[in-house]
Design a protein around this motif. Structure first.
Motif, PDB file in Angstrom:
ATOM      1  N   LEU A 158       0.857  -1.181   0.000  1.00 15.46           N
ATOM      2  CA  LEU A 158       0.000   0.000   0.000  1.00 15.46           C
ATOM      3  C   LEU A 158       0.897   1.236   0.000  1.00 15.46           C
ATOM      4  CD1 LEU A 158      -2.430  -1.293   2.761  1.00 15.46           C
ATOM      5  CD2 LEU A 158      -2.853  -1.275   0.300  1.00 15.46           C
ATOM      6  N   PHE A 159       0.776   2.044  -1.044  1.00 15.20           N
ATOM      7  CA  PHE A 159       1.609   3.233  -1.207  1.00 15.20           C
ATOM      8  C   PHE A 159       0.800   4.487  -0.904  1.00 15.20           C
ATOM      9  CE2 PHE A 159       3.562  -0.008  -3.808  1.00 15.20           C
ATOM     10  CZ  PHE A 159       4.920   0.183  -3.593  1.00 15.20           C
ATOM     11  N   ASN A 160       1.497   5.525  -0.435  1.00 12.64           N
ATOM     12  CA  ASN A 160       0.910   6.833  -0.154  1.00 12.64           C
ATOM     13  C   ASN A 160       0.016   6.801   1.085  1.00 12.64           C
ATOM     14  OD1 ASN A 160       0.852   9.573  -0.771  1.00 12.64           O
ATOM     15  ND2 ASN A 160      -1.055   9.382  -1.921  1.00 12.64           N
ATOM     16  N   VAL A 161       0.370   5.967   2.054  1.00  8.40           N
ATOM     17  CA  VAL A 161      -0.394   5.889   3.297  1.00  8.40           C
ATOM     18  C   VAL A 161       0.023   7.060   4.185  1.00  8.40           C
ATOM     19  CG1 VAL A 161      -0.826   4.532   5.381  1.00  8.40           C
ATOM     20  CG2 VAL A 161      -0.574   3.375   3.172  1.00  8.40           C
ATOM     21  N   PRO A 162      -0.926   7.917   4.584  1.00 14.20           N
ATOM     22  CA  PRO A 162      -0.576   9.045   5.457  1.00 14.20           C
ATOM     23  C   PRO A 162      -0.037   8.558   6.805  1.00 14.20           C
ATOM     24  CG  PRO A 162      -2.789   9.305   4.531  1.00 14.20           C
ATOM     25  CD  PRO A 162      -2.336   7.911   4.209  1.00 14.20           C
ATOM     26  N   MET A 163       0.878   9.294   7.361  1.00 16.94           N
ATOM     27  CA  MET A 163       1.491   8.919   8.650  1.00 16.94           C
ATOM     28  C   MET A 163       0.447   8.804   9.760  1.00 16.94           C
ATOM     29  SD  MET A 163       4.548   8.242   7.968  1.00 16.94           S
ATOM     30  CE  MET A 163       5.136   7.933   9.617  1.00 16.94           C
ATOM     31  N   GLU A 164      -0.649   9.528   9.640  1.00 16.70           N
ATOM     32  CA  GLU A 164      -1.711   9.463  10.655  1.00 16.70           C
ATOM     33  C   GLU A 164      -2.325   8.060  10.745  1.00 16.70           C
ATOM     34  OE1 GLU A 164      -1.400  13.692   9.282  1.00 16.70           O
ATOM     35  OE2 GLU A 164      -1.393  11.751   8.299  1.00 16.70           O
ATOM     36  N   GLY A 173      -4.931   1.811  12.047  1.00 12.11           N
ATOM     37  CA  GLY A 173      -5.043   2.576  10.800  1.00 12.11           C
ATOM     38  C   GLY A 173      -4.704   1.750   9.570  1.00 12.11           C
ATOM     39  N   LEU A 174      -3.605   0.998   9.643  1.00  8.59           N
ATOM     40  CA  LEU A 174      -3.213   0.158   8.505  1.00  8.59           C
ATOM     41  C   LEU A 174      -4.213  -0.966   8.274  1.00  8.59           C
ATOM     42  CD1 LEU A 174       0.646   0.030   8.994  1.00  8.59           C
ATOM     43  CD2 LEU A 174      -0.610   1.188   7.168  1.00  8.59           C
ATOM     44  N   GLY A 189       7.428   0.031  11.856  1.00  7.38           N
ATOM     45  CA  GLY A 189       7.595   1.378  11.323  1.00  7.38           C
ATOM     46  C   GLY A 189       8.995   1.636  10.791  1.00  7.38           C
ATOM     47  N   ASP A 190       9.728   0.569  10.444  1.00  9.76           N
ATOM     48  CA  ASP A 190      11.090   0.716   9.938  1.00  9.76           C
ATOM     49  C   ASP A 190      11.132   1.085   8.461  1.00  9.76           C
ATOM     50  OD1 ASP A 190      12.063   0.087  12.439  1.00  9.76           O
ATOM     51  OD2 ASP A 190      12.288  -2.052  11.988  1.00  9.76           O
ATOM     52  N   ARG A 191       9.992   0.929   7.785  1.00  6.75           N
ATOM     53  CA  ARG A 191       9.892   1.334   6.382  1.00  6.75           C
ATOM     54  C   ARG A 191       8.535   2.022   6.244  1.00  6.75           C
ATOM     55  NH1 ARG A 191       9.183  -3.496   3.819  1.00  6.75           N
ATOM     56  NH2 ARG A 191       7.008  -3.220   4.340  1.00  6.75           N
ATOM     57  N   VAL A 192       8.547   3.257   5.796  1.00  6.04           N
ATOM     58  CA  VAL A 192       7.284   3.982   5.659  1.00  6.04           C
ATOM     59  C   VAL A 192       7.013   4.407   4.215  1.00  6.04           C
ATOM     60  CG1 VAL A 192       7.138   4.744   8.061  1.00  6.04           C
ATOM     61  CG2 VAL A 192       8.348   6.166   6.379  1.00  6.04           C
ATOM     62  N   SER A 193       7.820   3.943   3.277  1.00  2.00           N
ATOM     63  CA  SER A 193       7.561   4.264   1.869  1.00  2.00           C
ATOM     64  C   SER A 193       6.351   3.488   1.350  1.00  2.00           C
ATOM     65  CB  SER A 193       8.793   3.982   1.002  1.00  2.00           C
ATOM     66  OG  SER A 193       9.211   2.641   1.159  1.00  2.00           O
ATOM     67  N   PHE A 194       6.082   2.329   1.951  1.00  2.00           N
ATOM     68  CA  PHE A 194       4.876   1.565   1.665  1.00  2.00           C
ATOM     69  C   PHE A 194       4.621   0.623   2.838  1.00  2.00           C
ATOM     70  CE2 PHE A 194       8.288  -1.005  -0.154  1.00  2.00           C
ATOM     71  CZ  PHE A 194       7.988  -2.286   0.296  1.00  2.00           C
ATOM     72  N   ALA A 195       3.373   0.190   2.952  1.00  2.00           N
ATOM     73  CA  ALA A 195       3.007  -0.803   3.961  1.00  2.00           C
ATOM     74  C   ALA A 195       2.799  -2.131   3.250  1.00  2.00           C
ATOM     75  CB  ALA A 195       1.721  -0.383   4.677  1.00  2.00           C
ATOM     76  N   LYS A 196       3.346  -3.202   3.800  1.00  2.00           N
ATOM     77  CA  LYS A 196       3.157  -4.541   3.233  1.00  2.00           C
ATOM     78  C   LYS A 196       2.266  -5.317   4.195  1.00  2.00           C
ATOM     79  CE  LYS A 196       5.719  -8.530   1.463  1.00  2.00           C
ATOM     80  NZ  LYS A 196       7.050  -9.165   1.373  1.00  2.00           N
ATOM     81  N   VAL A 197       1.097  -5.718   3.678  1.00  2.00           N
ATOM     82  CA  VAL A 197       0.085  -6.359   4.518  1.00  2.00           C
ATOM     83  C   VAL A 197      -0.413  -7.628   3.830  1.00  2.00           C
ATOM     84  CG1 VAL A 197      -2.133  -6.040   5.683  1.00  2.00           C
ATOM     85  CG2 VAL A 197      -0.632  -4.070   5.343  1.00  2.00           C
ATOM     86  N   ILE A 217      -9.003   7.555   0.586  1.00  2.00           N
ATOM     87  CA  ILE A 217      -9.285   7.614   2.018  1.00  2.00           C
ATOM     88  C   ILE A 217      -9.346   9.083   2.409  1.00  2.00           C
ATOM     89  CG2 ILE A 217      -8.220   5.396   2.553  1.00  2.00           C
ATOM     90  CD1 ILE A 217      -5.800   7.009   3.664  1.00  2.00           C
ATOM     91  N   LYS A 218      -9.993   9.369   3.512  1.00  3.37           N
ATOM     92  CA  LYS A 218     -10.069  10.731   4.032  1.00  3.37           C
ATOM     93  C   LYS A 218      -9.014  10.908   5.116  1.00  3.37           C
ATOM     94  CE  LYS A 218     -13.781  12.498   2.035  1.00  3.37           C
ATOM     95  NZ  LYS A 218     -13.695  13.574   1.105  1.00  3.37           N
ATOM     96  N   CYS A 219      -8.292  12.005   5.034  1.00  5.16           N
ATOM     97  CA  CYS A 219      -7.294  12.338   6.043  1.00  5.16           C
ATOM     98  C   CYS A 219      -7.279  13.851   6.223  1.00  5.16           C
ATOM     99  CB  CYS A 219      -5.914  11.816   5.627  1.00  5.16           C
ATOM    100  SG  CYS A 219      -4.633  12.101   6.864  1.00  5.16           S
ATOM    101  N   GLU A 220      -7.644  14.278   7.403  1.00  2.00           N
ATOM    102  CA  GLU A 220      -7.691  15.706   7.727  1.00  2.00           C
ATOM    103  C   GLU A 220      -8.506  16.485   6.704  1.00  2.00           C
ATOM    104  OE1 GLU A 220      -3.728  17.150   8.417  1.00  2.00           O
ATOM    105  OE2 GLU A 220      -3.397  15.733  10.058  1.00  2.00           O
ATOM    106  N   GLY A 221      -9.664  15.940   6.347  1.00  2.00           N
ATOM    107  CA  GLY A 221     -10.578  16.615   5.438  1.00  2.00           C
ATOM    108  C   GLY A 221     -10.212  16.522   3.968  1.00  2.00           C
ATOM    109  N   LYS A 222      -9.108  15.879   3.640  1.00  2.00           N
ATOM    110  CA  LYS A 222      -8.688  15.748   2.246  1.00  2.00           C
ATOM    111  C   LYS A 222      -8.839  14.310   1.794  1.00  2.00           C
ATOM    112  CE  LYS A 222      -5.070  19.238   2.691  1.00  2.00           C
ATOM    113  NZ  LYS A 222      -3.627  19.445   2.676  1.00  2.00           N
ATOM    114  N   SER A 223      -9.049  14.121   0.495  1.00  2.00           N
ATOM    115  CA  SER A 223      -9.069  12.783  -0.084  1.00  2.00           C
ATOM    116  C   SER A 223      -7.650  12.422  -0.521  1.00  2.00           C
ATOM    117  CB  SER A 223     -10.008  12.716  -1.290  1.00  2.00           C
ATOM    118  OG  SER A 223     -11.334  12.828  -0.871  1.00  2.00           O
ATOM    119  N   ILE A 224      -7.178  11.293  -0.055  1.00  2.00           N
ATOM    120  CA  ILE A 224      -5.832  10.806  -0.383  1.00  2.00           C
ATOM    121  C   ILE A 224      -5.991   9.508  -1.171  1.00  2.00           C
ATOM    122  CG2 ILE A 224      -3.613  10.013   0.532  1.00  2.00           C
ATOM    123  CD1 ILE A 224      -4.114  12.866   1.390  1.00  2.00           C
ATOM    124  N   GLU A 225      -5.272   9.408  -2.292  1.00  2.00           N
ATOM    125  CA  GLU A 225      -5.317   8.192  -3.093  1.00  2.00           C
ATOM    126  C   GLU A 225      -4.234   7.222  -2.622  1.00  2.00           C
ATOM    127  OE1 GLU A 225      -5.937   7.518  -7.702  1.00  2.00           O
ATOM    128  OE2 GLU A 225      -3.847   8.066  -7.266  1.00  2.00           O
TER     129      GLU A 225
END
Length: 191
Positions: free
Chosen positions: A86-92, A98-99, A119-127, A143-151
């Protein structure tokens, strides 16, 4: 799932070739057709799970973490675990909850790889997620994050063959014996 005619010695030899340097200690076979792969440490078995998918004899094998009271049955293979990135996952969203919520857009979250979990790699999440035969596998979703849509972009490490006629994983529509038989029957009734 390994073909029915694969022998226990063949499976043991292939597993040894794949994982002998990854801590494989032994392979046990149950009377109902399951193989249990025993590793020297939990870290070794986790590393094998995280680095799949794995194939023996050209056939995908379904690997699952063993847990107490696990039911071993060969029901129709209508659900299967797969790994996704999963790429472009907001840090929140970069925690277990969250993941898990984000991964649920693809399938039922099972577990994360160690780098993601720590949390040793944050460029993408592997699930690892479990998908059903009728699951639609998105290439991205919002997804919604702080009122914005994130792809969030999804990369599949492997997509299993599935048959829409039989409603199972393991073979594709174009290799389905039921479809071929139906086509032969339809051809003969038209003549």
């Amino acid at each position: 799932v390994i073909e029915q005619h694969a022998t226990i010695p063949y499976i043991r030899a292939q597993a040894s070739n794949l994982w002998k340097n990854k801590g494989l200690k032994s392979v046990l076979s149950t009377t109902n057709g399951f193989d249990l792969f025993i590793f020297d440490t939990i870290d070794s078995s986790t590393a094998v799970l995280e680095n799949g998918p794995w194939f023996i004899g050209g056939h995908f094998i379904v690997l699952k973490k063993w847990h107490s009271m696990m039911k071993l049955s060969k029901d129709q293979l209508d659900k299967i675990p797969i790994w996704v990135k999963l790429f472009n996952v907001p840090m929140e969203y970069w925690d277990d909850d969250g993941l898990s919520r984000i991964a649920s857009a693809v399938g039922e979250p099972l577990y994360m790889d160690r780098l993601t979990a720590h949390g040793d790699r944050v460029s993408f999440a592997k699930v690892c997620v479990e998908i059903g035969v009728n699951s639609i596998l998105p290439i991205d979703f919002l997804i919604k994050c702080e009122g914005k849509s994130i792809e969030v972009r999804v990369e599949y490490l492997w997509k299993p063959a599935k048959c829409t006629k039989c409603q199972v994983f393991g073979h594709a529509d174009d290799r389905c014996i039921r479809t071929q038989v139906d086509n032969i029957v339809q051809s003969s009734t038209k003549q």
